[in-house]
Scaffold this motif. Structure first.
Motif, PDB file in Angstrom:
ATOM      1  N   VAL A 143      38.320  26.925  45.098  1.00  0.00           N
ATOM      2  CA  VAL A 143      38.491  28.233  45.740  1.00  0.00           C
ATOM      3  C   VAL A 143      38.714  29.306  44.676  1.00  0.00           C
ATOM      4  CG1 VAL A 143      39.934  29.599  47.302  1.00  0.00           C
ATOM      5  CG2 VAL A 143      39.335  27.245  47.901  1.00  0.00           C
ATOM      6  N   ILE A 144      39.573  29.012  43.708  1.00  0.00           N
ATOM      7  CA  ILE A 144      39.850  29.979  42.642  1.00  0.00           C
ATOM      8  C   ILE A 144      38.604  30.216  41.799  1.00  0.00           C
ATOM      9  CG2 ILE A 144      41.133  30.333  40.485  1.00  0.00           C
ATOM     10  CD1 ILE A 144      43.533  28.976  41.950  1.00  0.00           C
ATOM     11  N   ASP A 145      37.920  29.136  41.402  1.00  0.00           N
ATOM     12  CA  ASP A 145      36.710  29.288  40.575  1.00  0.00           C
ATOM     13  C   ASP A 145      35.647  30.116  41.290  1.00  0.00           C
ATOM     14  OD1 ASP A 145      37.894  27.790  38.587  1.00  0.00           O
ATOM     15  OD2 ASP A 145      36.717  25.970  38.973  1.00  0.00           O
ATOM     16  N   ALA A 146      35.427  29.836  42.562  1.00  0.00           N
ATOM     17  CA  ALA A 146      34.419  30.588  43.329  1.00  0.00           C
ATOM     18  C   ALA A 146      34.819  32.059  43.446  1.00  0.00           C
ATOM     19  CB  ALA A 146      34.230  29.966  44.709  1.00  0.00           C
ATOM     20  N   THR A 147      36.105  32.307  43.669  1.00  0.00           N
ATOM     21  CA  THR A 147      36.582  33.679  43.816  1.00  0.00           C
ATOM     22  C   THR A 147      36.468  34.446  42.499  1.00  0.00           C
ATOM     23  OG1 THR A 147      38.084  32.970  45.570  1.00  0.00           O
ATOM     24  CG2 THR A 147      38.533  35.114  44.554  1.00  0.00           C
ATOM     25  N   VAL A 148      36.848  33.809  41.405  1.00  0.00           N
ATOM     26  CA  VAL A 148      36.721  34.452  40.092  1.00  0.00           C
ATOM     27  C   VAL A 148      35.249  34.736  39.800  1.00  0.00           C
ATOM     28  CG1 VAL A 148      36.980  34.090  37.598  1.00  0.00           C
ATOM     29  CG2 VAL A 148      38.876  33.559  39.139  1.00  0.00           C
ATOM     30  N   GLY A 149      34.373  33.774  40.100  1.00  0.00           N
ATOM     31  CA  GLY A 149      32.939  33.981  39.901  1.00  0.00           C
ATOM     32  C   GLY A 149      32.411  35.135  40.730  1.00  0.00           C
ATOM     33  N   ALA A 150      32.867  35.213  41.983  1.00  0.00           N
ATOM     34  CA  ALA A 150      32.434  36.311  42.860  1.00  0.00           C
ATOM     35  C   ALA A 150      32.909  37.658  42.321  1.00  0.00           C
ATOM     36  CB  ALA A 150      32.955  36.085  44.276  1.00  0.00           C
ATOM     37  N   MET A 151      34.140  37.703  41.816  1.00  0.00           N
ATOM     38  CA  MET A 151      34.659  38.955  41.252  1.00  0.00           C
ATOM     39  C   MET A 151      33.865  39.361  40.008  1.00  0.00           C
ATOM     40  SD  MET A 151      36.977  40.406  43.027  1.00  0.00           S
ATOM     41  CE  MET A 151      37.539  41.566  41.780  1.00  0.00           C
ATOM     42  N   GLN A 152      33.543  38.390  39.157  1.00  0.00           N
ATOM     43  CA  GLN A 152      32.758  38.703  37.963  1.00  0.00           C
ATOM     44  C   GLN A 152      31.364  39.186  38.356  1.00  0.00           C
ATOM     45  OE1 GLN A 152      33.113  34.958  35.902  1.00  0.00           O
ATOM     46  NE2 GLN A 152      34.836  35.682  34.678  1.00  0.00           N
TER      47      GLN A 152
END
Length: 139
Positions: free
Chosen positions: A114-123
């Motif tokens: 969840v964190i990795d996907a969210t960080v990727g989406a923010m980037q």
């Protein structure tokens, strides 16, 4: 995450919403939750600024996740949507991506996913909003 991200969690299961909220507790994020697609759209309409990332369940009573995804991408295209479903199919994954979902995850998902996907989406969002992002220039 450098700037304070606005995250919306949309899932009809209380335990899922609470676990995602717990994942982001103590991070530099403003997190809100909706228990239905209708509630999510109402929340989105009341916001001054759109959510940065929406964690979206597909199967919900009333307005389903695909309908919510379509509404988000039509009215708030700058919001990145991560579809998280317990009922994955190739067809729903294709449809979600075609409609503009940033990612498609299958439940159960761990906190790291969840964190990795969210960080990727923010980037991805930051890159897409850069003034020179569409110019094709590398700096």
């Amino acid at each position: 995450m450098d700037t304070k991200a606005k995250i919306l969690i949309v899932d009809d299961e209380d335990i899922v919403r609470m676990s995602y909220e717990r994942i982001f507790a103590g991070t530099n994020c403003d997190v809100e939750a909706a228990s239905s697609g209708i509630q999510a759209v109402e929340l989105l309409q009341r916001q001054r600024d759109p959510f940065d990332v929406v964690l979206l369940d597909l199967r919900m009573p009333g307005m389903d996740g695909m309908t919510v995804l379509k509404a988000i991408k039509q009215r708030w295209p700058e919001s990145e949507v991560i579809v998280i479903t317990g009922y994955p199919t190739i067809d729903s994954a294709k449809e979600a991506v075609t409609l503009g979902a940033y990612d498609y995850l299958t439940k159960p998902v761990g906190p790291e996913q969840v964190i990795d996907a969210t960080v990727g989406a923010m980037q991805h969002k930051r890159w897409a909003l850069r003034p020179d992002a569409g110019s094709g220039r590398m700096e």
